[in-house]
Design a protein around this motif. Structure first.
Motif, short mmCIF file in Angstrom:
data_model
loop_
_atom_site.label_atom_id
_atom_site.label_comp_id
_atom_site.label_asym_id
_atom_site.label_seq_id
_atom_site.Cartn_x
_atom_site.Cartn_y
_atom_site.Cartn_z
N GLN A 142 -5.17 60.85 41.77
CA GLN A 142 -4.50 61.26 40.28
C GLN A 142 -3.06 61.17 39.77
O GLN A 142 -2.93 60.27 39.04
CB GLN A 142 -4.32 62.58 40.43
CG GLN A 142 -5.80 63.37 39.97
CD GLN A 142 -6.13 64.98 40.19
OE1 GLN A 142 -4.79 65.76 40.91
NE2 GLN A 142 -6.94 65.87 40.46
N LEU A 143 -2.39 60.54 41.38
CA LEU A 143 -1.44 60.23 40.82
C LEU A 143 -1.50 58.35 41.25
O LEU A 143 -0.74 58.51 39.74
CB LEU A 143 -0.58 60.13 42.05
CG LEU A 143 -0.17 61.94 42.26
CD1 LEU A 143 0.37 62.15 43.63
CD2 LEU A 143 0.56 62.70 41.09
N LEU A 144 -2.45 58.16 41.08
CA LEU A 144 -2.32 56.54 41.23
C LEU A 144 -2.66 56.22 39.70
O LEU A 144 -2.35 54.30 39.52
CB LEU A 144 -3.36 56.11 42.15
CG LEU A 144 -2.24 56.47 43.68
CD1 LEU A 144 -3.67 55.37 44.60
CD2 LEU A 144 -0.85 55.41 43.72
N GLN A 145 -3.16 56.77 39.79
CA GLN A 145 -4.23 56.79 38.18
C GLN A 145 -2.78 56.42 37.16
O GLN A 145 -2.88 55.88 36.09
CB GLN A 145 -4.99 57.74 37.52
CG GLN A 145 -6.06 57.57 38.07
CD GLN A 145 -7.12 58.38 37.47
OE1 GLN A 145 -7.31 59.59 36.81
NE2 GLN A 145 -8.52 58.46 38.16
N ARG A 146 -1.79 56.80 37.26
CA ARG A 146 -0.80 56.94 36.43
C ARG A 146 0.29 55.38 36.29
O ARG A 146 0.65 55.15 35.42
CB ARG A 146 0.55 57.82 36.50
CG ARG A 146 0.21 59.02 36.52
CD ARG A 146 1.03 60.17 36.39
NE ARG A 146 0.57 60.55 37.24
CZ ARG A 146 1.47 62.33 37.51
NH1 ARG A 146 3.10 61.84 38.22
NH2 ARG A 146 1.43 63.47 37.62
N VAL A 147 0.16 54.62 37.51
CA VAL A 147 0.52 53.04 37.75
C VAL A 147 -0.24 52.51 36.85
O VAL A 147 -1.16 52.44 37.43
CB VAL A 147 0.23 53.18 39.72
CG1 VAL A 147 0.60 51.47 39.66
CG2 VAL A 147 1.02 53.70 40.01
#
Length: 147
Positions: A142-147
């Motif tokens: 979920q957090l890395l989808q922002r990257v």
């Protein structure tokens, strides 16, 4: 985004998930520990050995992080410092620390510490298992989808 890992107490399955994510997303991932760590040969993954001592790795991470970085730690005071610096902190069990929940986590930690220092047997956390691994992987994605 750079990923920082408080690696002394980080479970091996979590490190393996992080190694795969670093390669997949081509993100610099730094494992910080008091001891020498083995990491895969990769331009994205490095191990940083700091001198032994109380919270030396935590202080190193706090000095290096930038807003938007991600720190993986089970250390609540370190997570609080990370949140104060506008970076992200998640536990190896997938809990995301934020301004909304870090004070409560610190209070609970301090309460449990006071019980232990008074001689009360509090036990430790439950054994790390597959559900924890899955929760961490899901939160990381979920957090890395922002990257």
């Amino acid at each position: 985004m750079r990923i920082w890992v408080d690696a002394d107490a980080c479970p091996v399955p979590i490190k393996e998930i992080l190694f795969r994510a670093a390669e997949r997303k081509q993100l610099e991932t730094c494992l910080v520990a008091n001891q020498m760590l083995r990491v895969p040969a990769s331009p994205y993954i490095r191990a940083i050995q700091v001198p032994g001592g109380f919270d030396v790795a935590d202080h190193y991470i706090l000095q290096q992080i930038k807003p938007g970085d991600l720190v993986v730690t089970s250390d609540i005071p370190l997570a609080a410092g990370v949140v104060e610096r506008a970076a992200l902190a998640i536990s190896p069990r997938g809990e995301l620390y934020s301004e909304a929940n870090i004070r409560e986590a610190l209070s609970m930690r301090d309460f449990m510490e006071s019980l232990r220092s008074a001689g009360v047997q509090t036990g430790g956390p439950a054994a790390f298992g597959p559900a924890d691994r899955q929760a961490f992987a899901k939160r990381l994605d979920q957090l890395l989808q922002r990257v």
